[in-house]
Structure formats: structure tokens, C-alpha cells
Design an enzyme around this catalytic site. Sequence first.
Site, PDB file in Angstrom:
ATOM      1  N   HIS A   1       0.839  -1.205   0.000  1.00 51.84           N
ATOM      2  CA  HIS A   1       0.000   0.000   0.000  1.00 51.84           C
ATOM      3  C   HIS A   1       0.870   1.248   0.000  1.00 51.84           C
ATOM      4  O   HIS A   1       1.793   1.360   0.807  1.00 51.84           O
ATOM      5  CB  HIS A   1      -0.928   0.012   1.223  1.00 51.84           C
ATOM      6  CG  HIS A   1      -2.133  -0.847   1.061  1.00 51.84           C
ATOM      7  ND1 HIS A   1      -3.294  -0.655   1.789  1.00 51.84           N
ATOM      8  CD2 HIS A   1      -2.372  -1.916   0.260  1.00 51.84           C
ATOM      9  CE1 HIS A   1      -4.194  -1.552   1.436  1.00 51.84           C
ATOM     10  NE2 HIS A   1      -3.660  -2.322   0.509  1.00 51.84           N
TER      11      HIS A   1
ATOM     12  N   TYR B   1      -9.103   5.551   7.893  1.00 54.18           N
ATOM     13  CA  TYR B   1      -9.201   5.877   9.323  1.00 54.18           C
ATOM     14  C   TYR B   1     -10.198   7.030   9.431  1.00 54.18           C
ATOM     15  O   TYR B   1      -9.955   8.107   8.891  1.00 54.18           O
ATOM     16  CB  TYR B   1      -7.847   6.298   9.878  1.00 54.18           C
ATOM     17  CG  TYR B   1      -6.834   5.184   9.988  1.00 54.18           C
ATOM     18  CD1 TYR B   1      -6.037   4.826   8.903  1.00 54.18           C
ATOM     19  CD2 TYR B   1      -6.673   4.491  11.182  1.00 54.18           C
ATOM     20  CE1 TYR B   1      -5.112   3.802   9.002  1.00 54.18           C
ATOM     21  CE2 TYR B   1      -5.749   3.466  11.295  1.00 54.18           C
ATOM     22  CZ  TYR B   1      -4.967   3.130  10.197  1.00 54.18           C
ATOM     23  OH  TYR B   1      -4.050   2.100  10.306  1.00 54.18           O
TER      24      TYR B   1
ATOM     25  N   PRO C   1      -4.187  -0.173  18.804  1.00 53.89           N
ATOM     26  CA  PRO C   1      -3.943  -0.635  17.423  1.00 53.89           C
ATOM     27  C   PRO C   1      -4.043   0.451  16.358  1.00 53.89           C
ATOM     28  O   PRO C   1      -3.759   0.192  15.195  1.00 53.89           O
ATOM     29  CB  PRO C   1      -5.048  -1.683  17.232  1.00 53.89           C
ATOM     30  CG  PRO C   1      -6.111  -1.286  18.187  1.00 53.89           C
ATOM     31  CD  PRO C   1      -5.420  -0.673  19.362  1.00 53.89           C
TER      32      PRO C   1
ATOM     33  N   LYS D   1       1.084  -0.624  15.214  1.00 54.72           N
ATOM     34  CA  LYS D   1       2.482  -0.737  15.645  1.00 54.72           C
ATOM     35  C   LYS D   1       2.795  -1.988  16.459  1.00 54.72           C
ATOM     36  O   LYS D   1       3.968  -2.285  16.688  1.00 54.72           O
ATOM     37  CB  LYS D   1       2.871   0.505  16.451  1.00 54.72           C
ATOM     38  CG  LYS D   1       2.860   1.781  15.647  1.00 54.72           C
ATOM     39  CD  LYS D   1       3.916   1.764  14.569  1.00 54.72           C
ATOM     40  CE  LYS D   1       3.847   2.976  13.673  1.00 54.72           C
ATOM     41  NZ  LYS D   1       4.064   2.595  12.257  1.00 54.72           N
TER      42      LYS D   1
ATOM     43  N   TYR E   1       3.870   6.375  10.268  1.00 54.32           N
ATOM     44  CA  TYR E   1       3.025   5.244   9.864  1.00 54.32           C
ATOM     45  C   TYR E   1       3.850   4.151   9.182  1.00 54.32           C
ATOM     46  O   TYR E   1       3.664   2.965   9.454  1.00 54.32           O
ATOM     47  CB  TYR E   1       1.894   5.703   8.933  1.00 54.32           C
ATOM     48  CG  TYR E   1       0.809   4.663   8.786  1.00 54.32           C
ATOM     49  CD1 TYR E   1       0.832   3.745   7.749  1.00 54.32           C
ATOM     50  CD2 TYR E   1      -0.214   4.567   9.714  1.00 54.32           C
ATOM     51  CE1 TYR E   1      -0.142   2.759   7.630  1.00 54.32           C
ATOM     52  CE2 TYR E   1      -1.206   3.590   9.616  1.00 54.32           C
ATOM     53  CZ  TYR E   1      -1.161   2.686   8.567  1.00 54.32           C
ATOM     54  OH  TYR E   1      -2.124   1.722   8.457  1.00 54.32           O
TER      55      TYR E   1
HETATM   56  C1  PHB Z   1      -6.124  -4.582  10.743  1.00 56.45           C
HETATM   57  O1  PHB Z   1      -6.088  -4.814   9.520  1.00 56.45           O
HETATM   58  O2  PHB Z   1      -6.585  -5.413  11.553  1.00 56.45           O
HETATM   59  C2  PHB Z   1      -5.614  -3.268  11.239  1.00 56.45           C
HETATM   60  C3  PHB Z   1      -5.048  -2.396  10.343  1.00 56.45           C
HETATM   61  C4  PHB Z   1      -4.575  -1.159  10.786  1.00 56.45           C
HETATM   62  C5  PHB Z   1      -4.671  -0.826  12.109  1.00 56.45           C
HETATM   63  C6  PHB Z   1      -5.205  -1.733  13.020  1.00 56.45           C
HETATM   64  C7  PHB Z   1      -5.691  -2.971  12.568  1.00 56.45           C
HETATM   65  O3  PHB Z   1      -4.228   0.372  12.517  1.00 56.45           O
END
Ligand code: PHB
Length: 395
Positions: free
Chosen positions: A72, A202, A294, A298, A385
Site C-alpha cells: 500500500h 481511518y 492498534p 504498531k 506510519y
Molecule cells: C487490521 O487490519 O486489523 C488493522 C489495520 C490497521 C490498524 C489496526 C488494525 O491500525
Amino acid sequence: MQTQVGIIGGGPSGLCLARLLSLAGVRSVILERHDRAHVEARIRAGVLEQGMIELMRKAQVGARMDREGLLHDGIVLTFDDRVERIDLPGHTGGQRVMVYGQTELTRDLYDAVLQDANVSVVFEAQGVRPLGFLDGEPRLDYVSDGKPQTLACDFIAGCDGYHGASRAAVPRGLITEYERVYPFGWLGLLADTPPVHEELIYSNHSRGFALCSMRSHTRSRYYVQVGQGEKVEDWSDERFWDEIRRRLPERFARNMVTGPSIEKSIAPLRSFVAEPLRFGKLFLVGDAGHIVPPTGAKGLNLAASDMHYLSTALIALYREGRGDLLERYSQTALRRIWAAVRFSWWFTSLTHKFNDDAIERKIQLAEFDYLTGSAAGRTTIAENYVGLPFDASFG
Ligand code: PHB
Ligand code: APR
């Protein structure tokens, strides 16, 4: 039984550490309290930084990841109906992330480790107790098939997660624990439906945070922020799909393909760090030493730098008799850990609903405006990130 490195915990940290040590000729034994199926059944996150990707390749378990992982180049941030894309390579000199489920990664590691002559795995090891790590005679007592056993070793790696035996065995006077528990959780849903968008979204919304992620082009992973104490049984699939659509800009919500959940669970959010990460011959690695919310993806990527630093240090000792890297393991790992704890806390603060205080939301909007309105703002999001670099002095 005798080995060089006794590893508590057969999750990604323990497995990858054992593999990196084995490729340098260092033997280890992993004591895992569950069986393989149980460990692999856990649904965890799935965004890999360059550091974790390279560690999997170095451990010679990256073939499927490189075949099936999704690279990505960006993430999408939304604020009510506003949509801003963060160009990751554009703001980091070419760095990107890979979407590859931790479940798949753990499966690849087990496939390799269970065929590795330098590694033994004891599944269903009960009552594991780390002993002697402060007086130079490290060993692990445990029960296997109802019989008490002792594993003598040169070093113990505590890779047993937040609720494990390793950190719990450290005398309280020798350890400092920093913790923040957030006043909400994440309700996650996994479904065999095509992702709503080709990149992660997000979303900060007046109803709360939402995240749209994926495992593949046909399997999606979604999260909504829920109040503390909420129960998964109170959330039907219909209620979940309805809520996540409400928290997305219309241009995404209308594309949402819904379907039956194949997994649904609520995870609490906390920031936790233990200091130091070394106690004589015992070293904490991964979730045993630190937890992050999450939001910044990280968790696994921090375990990666721990594994890199500890394996490099142990190999330098066994091969060259160098003890200096082992001396510096804790402080070096903690520096990168605190940087990721800060980013995860900050990204959570920017994107989640903490209360109904109107000024709080206005300040979040102003910060979103500033960050997405300047190259400096976008760069700070992107470089954190994709992951801050590992300490070069550890090779
Ligand atoms: C996930 O794909 O489970 C996932 C992706 C990004 C995050 C947290 C979880 O920040
Ligand atoms: N004895 C033996 N094994 C144990 C014990 C114990 N007392 N306690 C825990 N374990 C095992 C667990 O069953 C689990 O398989 O240790 C393993 C720890 O694995 P994880 O919790 O996955 O921790 P880690 O390997 O450090 O991986 C970190 O996992 O939770 C995610 O976000 C986190 O992505 C990060 C990654």
C-alpha cells in the site's frame, strides 16, 4: 533438557526470534502453553512496516508474504465528510507498508520452525516459571503431559505477551510499568466481502472512530469504536454494518458490501511499557514488554525491532563473544518503543471520540486541518506510519 536460548511463547515474537537465531546456528526451545491451532486462530492486525517485511525475508519465511501481501502506498483519513489521502512513499522517500494478516505470518513462521533442527517447540507447556535469571543460572520449569520438566539455558527470551509468565516473574522492585487504559474499545468484524476501498480508511466521526481494513481483495476487516463495557453479543452483524456506514463519508458508505461475519470481537485499548526490558539473563520481547493501541498498527512492528535487536545481540555474543549489544538491548529497543507509543497515542487522540465536549472536537478538526494542510504535517503522519528506522548500530 538443555539449550542456548529458552523462549517462552510461540507467537510471532518467539517464532521469528527462534528462526533468526537458528539461521546463525544458535539453538532454542520454545515453550508455548497452547497448541498450534489455538495460536494460529487468533485474529490480530495485519499491516507490516518495511522492518517486519525485511525480518521475515531474513528469516527465510517471506515467500508467501511477498506473493500474497498487498503493498500500500497510502492511507485515507476522513473527518465527517472530508477525505484526505496520505501519500506514504511521497512523504518518506519511497517507503510503503504491506497488508498481510498476522495469522498468515504466524502460519508461515510455524511451517518453517517446525522443520528447523535448531528449534524445538513444546506445545501445551503448563505452569512455565522462569528461574535463576538474576543469579546466572537461567532455567525454565514447566509441566508437559503432566510431568514436571526443567529446561536449562544460557538466556531466557520472554515472548509470552502481556499476560505472560516472564514479566510476572520479575521482582517488582526491579521493574517500572507505565500504563494508560483508554475509555473505549474496538469492535472488529471479519467478513469475506470485497474491501470498501483499496486503501485503509481511518475515520473520525461524531459517532466515534471507524477503520476499514482488509486481509485480501476478498476478505475485509472493519472496526468501530465502542464504549467500555460494551458486549459483542449486543452487536448483530446488521447493527455493525449500519453503524460503520454511518461513520464513513457517503462516497465510501454507498460502496460498502456487507455479509455475514466470520469473526467478531471487542479489544480494549491500552498503552503499556515496562522498563527496563532486561533482567540479568531474561529479556522481554514484544507484547511481554509493551502494548500500544492498534490505531497506528504498531504492535507487531514493535515486536519486530525487539526481535531484530535481541537476535543481533545474541548472535554477536555467541559468534564473536561481544556483550556490548546485549548491554544496549533494553535502551535501544525502548527508544523506538516510546516513539511508537507516542505516535499511537497521538493518532488515537486525533481520530477517536473521548467525550461529548464540543471544543474537543473543534480542536481535533483544527489539528486535522493543520496536518493535512501542510507538507510537514503529512510527512509526520507518513514517516511514523511507515515506521521509524531501526538503530543502525545493531546492523
Ligand atoms: C487490521 O487490519 O486489523 C488493522 C489495520 C490497521 C490498524 C489496526 C488494525 O491500525
Ligand atoms: N507460558 C507459555 N506460553 C505463554 C504463556 C505462558 N505462561 N503466556 C502466554 N504464552 C503464549 C501465548 O499463548 C501466545 O501464543 O505466548 C504467546 C504470545 O504471543 P502474542 O501475544 O502474539 O505476543 P507476541 O508474539 O509478542 O506478538 C506481538 O501480537 O498481540 C499482537 O499486537 C500484538 O501484533 C502484536 C503481536
